[in-house]
Design an enzyme around this catalytic site. Structure first.
Site, PDB file in Angstrom:
ATOM      1  N   ASP A 108      49.030  37.190  57.622  1.00 31.83           N
ATOM      2  CA  ASP A 108      49.008  36.835  56.192  1.00 31.83           C
ATOM      3  C   ASP A 108      50.457  36.920  55.695  1.00 31.83           C
ATOM      4  O   ASP A 108      51.340  37.427  56.395  1.00 31.83           O
ATOM      5  CB  ASP A 108      48.081  37.818  55.437  1.00 31.83           C
ATOM      6  CG  ASP A 108      47.918  37.470  53.955  1.00 31.83           C
ATOM      7  OD1 ASP A 108      48.248  36.335  53.547  1.00 31.83           O
ATOM      8  OD2 ASP A 108      47.449  38.340  53.188  1.00 31.83           O
ATOM      9  N   CYS A 120      44.677  33.505  56.262  1.00 30.86           N
ATOM     10  CA  CYS A 120      43.796  33.252  55.105  1.00 30.86           C
ATOM     11  C   CYS A 120      44.293  32.104  54.246  1.00 30.86           C
ATOM     12  O   CYS A 120      43.518  31.538  53.481  1.00 30.86           O
ATOM     13  CB  CYS A 120      43.673  34.527  54.274  1.00 30.86           C
ATOM     14  SG  CYS A 120      45.253  35.160  53.703  1.00 30.86           S
ATOM     15  N   ARG A 154      39.501  37.505  39.889  1.00 30.12           N
ATOM     16  CA  ARG A 154      40.721  37.639  40.704  1.00 30.12           C
ATOM     17  C   ARG A 154      41.752  38.327  39.825  1.00 30.12           C
ATOM     18  O   ARG A 154      42.120  37.823  38.763  1.00 30.12           O
ATOM     19  CB  ARG A 154      41.225  36.274  41.170  1.00 30.12           C
ATOM     20  CG  ARG A 154      42.615  36.370  41.771  1.00 30.12           C
ATOM     21  CD  ARG A 154      43.044  35.148  42.542  1.00 30.12           C
ATOM     22  NE  ARG A 154      42.372  35.099  43.828  1.00 30.12           N
ATOM     23  CZ  ARG A 154      42.803  34.367  44.858  1.00 30.12           C
ATOM     24  NH1 ARG A 154      43.899  33.653  44.749  1.00 30.12           N
ATOM     25  NH2 ARG A 154      42.130  34.348  45.991  1.00 30.12           N
ATOM     26  N   HIS A 183      39.957  41.781  49.547  1.00 23.76           N
ATOM     27  CA  HIS A 183      39.612  40.360  49.430  1.00 23.76           C
ATOM     28  C   HIS A 183      38.339  40.153  50.269  1.00 23.76           C
ATOM     29  O   HIS A 183      38.379  39.554  51.341  1.00 23.76           O
ATOM     30  CB  HIS A 183      40.781  39.518  49.954  1.00 23.76           C
ATOM     31  CG  HIS A 183      40.733  38.082  49.539  1.00 23.76           C
ATOM     32  ND1 HIS A 183      39.754  37.562  48.720  1.00 23.76           N
ATOM     33  CD2 HIS A 183      41.559  37.038  49.842  1.00 23.76           C
ATOM     34  CE1 HIS A 183      39.993  36.278  48.532  1.00 23.76           C
ATOM     35  NE2 HIS A 183      41.071  35.930  49.201  1.00 23.76           N
ATOM     36  N   ARG A 189      34.798  29.706  53.625  1.00 19.25           N
ATOM     37  CA  ARG A 189      34.770  30.395  52.334  1.00 19.25           C
ATOM     38  C   ARG A 189      33.623  29.837  51.491  1.00 19.25           C
ATOM     39  O   ARG A 189      32.864  30.551  50.863  1.00 19.25           O
ATOM     40  CB  ARG A 189      36.109  30.208  51.585  1.00 19.25           C
ATOM     41  CG  ARG A 189      37.308  30.915  52.205  1.00 19.25           C
ATOM     42  CD  ARG A 189      37.232  32.417  52.052  1.00 19.25           C
ATOM     43  NE  ARG A 189      37.067  32.828  50.664  1.00 19.25           N
ATOM     44  CZ  ARG A 189      38.069  32.974  49.789  1.00 19.25           C
ATOM     45  NH1 ARG A 189      39.314  32.796  50.157  1.00 19.25           N
ATOM     46  NH2 ARG A 189      37.840  33.353  48.537  1.00 19.25           N
ATOM     47  N   GLN A 242      37.103  36.680  51.623  1.00 16.71           N
ATOM     48  CA  GLN A 242      37.948  36.174  52.701  1.00 16.71           C
ATOM     49  C   GLN A 242      37.530  36.776  54.033  1.00 16.71           C
ATOM     50  O   GLN A 242      37.313  36.062  55.015  1.00 16.71           O
ATOM     51  CB  GLN A 242      39.416  36.518  52.389  1.00 16.71           C
ATOM     52  CG  GLN A 242      40.382  36.004  53.443  1.00 16.71           C
ATOM     53  CD  GLN A 242      40.459  34.488  53.431  1.00 16.71           C
ATOM     54  OE1 GLN A 242      40.675  33.884  52.389  1.00 16.71           O
ATOM     55  NE2 GLN A 242      40.285  33.855  54.575  1.00 16.71           N
TER      56      GLN A 242
HETATM   57  N1   CP Z   1      42.756  32.554  50.851  1.00 16.58           N
HETATM   58  C1   CP Z   1      42.647  32.474  49.516  1.00 16.58           C
HETATM   59  O1   CP Z   1      42.029  33.312  48.846  1.00 16.58           O
HETATM   60  O2   CP Z   1      43.258  31.389  48.994  1.00 16.58           O
HETATM   61  P1   CP Z   1      43.568  31.132  47.453  1.00 16.58           P
HETATM   62  O3   CP Z   1      44.567  32.166  47.029  1.00 16.58           O
HETATM   63  O4   CP Z   1      44.112  29.735  47.384  1.00 16.58           O
HETATM   64  O5   CP Z   1      42.292  31.284  46.678  1.00 16.58           O
HETATM   65  N1  NVA Z   2      47.619  38.838  50.587  1.00 18.58           N
HETATM   66  C1  NVA Z   2      47.603  37.590  49.854  1.00 18.58           C
HETATM   67  C2  NVA Z   2      46.322  36.863  50.073  1.00 18.58           C
HETATM   68  C3  NVA Z   2      46.208  35.536  49.387  1.00 18.58           C
HETATM   69  C4  NVA Z   2      44.893  34.888  49.605  1.00 18.58           C
HETATM   70  C5  NVA Z   2      47.830  37.860  48.384  1.00 18.58           C
HETATM   71  O1  NVA Z   2      47.243  38.807  47.839  1.00 18.58           O
HETATM   72  O2  NVA Z   2      48.600  37.137  47.756  1.00 18.58           O
END
Ligand code: CP
Ligand code: NVA
Length: 310
Positions: free
Chosen positions: A224, A264, A102, A129, A292, A132
């Site tokens: 989102d 999400c 990440r 992502h 997930r 997701q």
């Molecule tokens: N939706 C998602 O990826 O959640 P987190 O940021 O908590 O991992």
């Molecule tokens: N668009 C958001 C998604 C989090 C799961 C971000 O990148 O923070």
């Protein structure tokens, strides 16, 4: 056999997406059958941003498949600062069987995947992502059955989640209407590529600046956060730009009766979505979160299972 990564849904064929879903069905039906599927395997979780769902679902998923995971917080590997991404990738490949990253810039995932000798999974970058979007489509498939002819409206920021949903909808023949403020559209190359795939699969992807137009008669409404991780300084500016893009009861009235509500998570209640809507009877946000786990277990088996006899 060359290793396979999961960097973007754009790299998956419609058949590969369907295969992941079919394996997920089996995993959900009988998790015990898979309790040794990844026995002795280890997954590294490199996180440069916070996480609840992604971190916990990968951690628990590996445990449920008989393997284990090693969590590496931002300060530990300090990717690209303490050592180069290529050195970190080559080193980790001597210890673990797969890596989840990440990160901020998408090029970091590409570079890690280039130098790692083990599969790399994108656990969220500023561009995409994929885990997701796969879990989201799987959730819609569970709730609505056949997807052809159905429509998802995405209302909000044309961000990483939106990009991945475009690729994913195109691959499962789900129409997608995207409504963003001007200047916050999804990535142009992603949209064009997804639109071409969708066309081939008999689905339609449309862009608009009107949330009302996007949600009219749809089966699913998705939103989102307005400011993603790393964009905190822009929060006030974005709040102004997105003020007419809130998913609320008034907007919901324009969709098909019983339309699914998706997010999400994490959500900013009262900003991109109102409390009554996210907690309403059509909200499936926690089913998405649960899926997930199941979908990622399928991805892990596909990428890490039986590689080089390890
Ligand atoms: N939706 C998602 O990826 O959640 P987190 O940021 O908590 O991992
Ligand atoms: N668009 C958001 C998604 C989090 C799961 C971000 O990148 O923070």
């Amino acid at each position: 056999m060359p290793k396979k990564d999961l960097i973007s849904v754009g790299n998956l064929s419609p058949q590969e997406v369907e295969e992941i879903f079919l394996l997920t069905d089996k995993l959900k039906a009988d998790a015990a059958d898979f309790k040794s599927a990844l026995a002795g395997k280890t997954l590294a979780l490199i996180f440069q941003k916070p996480s609840n769902r992604t971190r916990v679902s990968f951690d628990v998923g590996m445990y449920q498949l008989g393997g284990n995971s090693v969590y590496l917080s931002p300060g530990e590997i300090n990717l690209g600062v303490r050592e180069s991404i290529s050195d970190a990738a080559k080193t980790l490949s001597r210890y673990v069987d797969g890596i989840v990253l990440r990160t901020f810039e998408h090029k970091n995932v590409l570079e890690l995947a280039k130098y790692a000798e083990v599969p790399v999974i994108n656990g969220l970058s500023d561009f995409s992502h994929p885990c997701q979007a796969l879990a989201d489509i799987y959730t819609i498939r569970e709730k609505l059955g056949a997807l052809k002819g159905k429509t998802l409206a995405y209302v909000g920021d044309g961000n990483n989640v939106c990009n991945s949903l475009l690729y994913a909808c195109a691959r499962v023949s789900l129409n997608m209407n995207t409504a963003t403020p001007k200047g916050y559209e999804p990535d142009g190359a992603v949209f064009e590529s997804a639109r071409a795939t969708a066309f081939g699969c008999g689905a339609k992807l449309q862009l608009t600046h009107s949330p009302q137009e996007a949600v009219a008669g749809v089966d699913v409404i998705y939103t989102d956060v307005w400011a993603s991780m790393g964009q905190e300084k822009e929060a006030a500016k974005r709040e102004k730009a997105f003020k007419d893009f809130q998913v609320n009861a008034k907007l919901l009235k324009l969709a098909k009766k019983g339309a699914l509500i998706m997010h999400c998570l994490p959500a900013h209640r009262g900003k991109e979505i109102t409390e009554d809507v996210i907690d309403g009877k059509n909200s499936v946000v926690f089913d998405q979160a649960e899926n997930r786990l199941h979908v990622q277990k399928a991805v892990l088996i596909k990428l890490l299972g039986n590689r080089n006899g390890r």
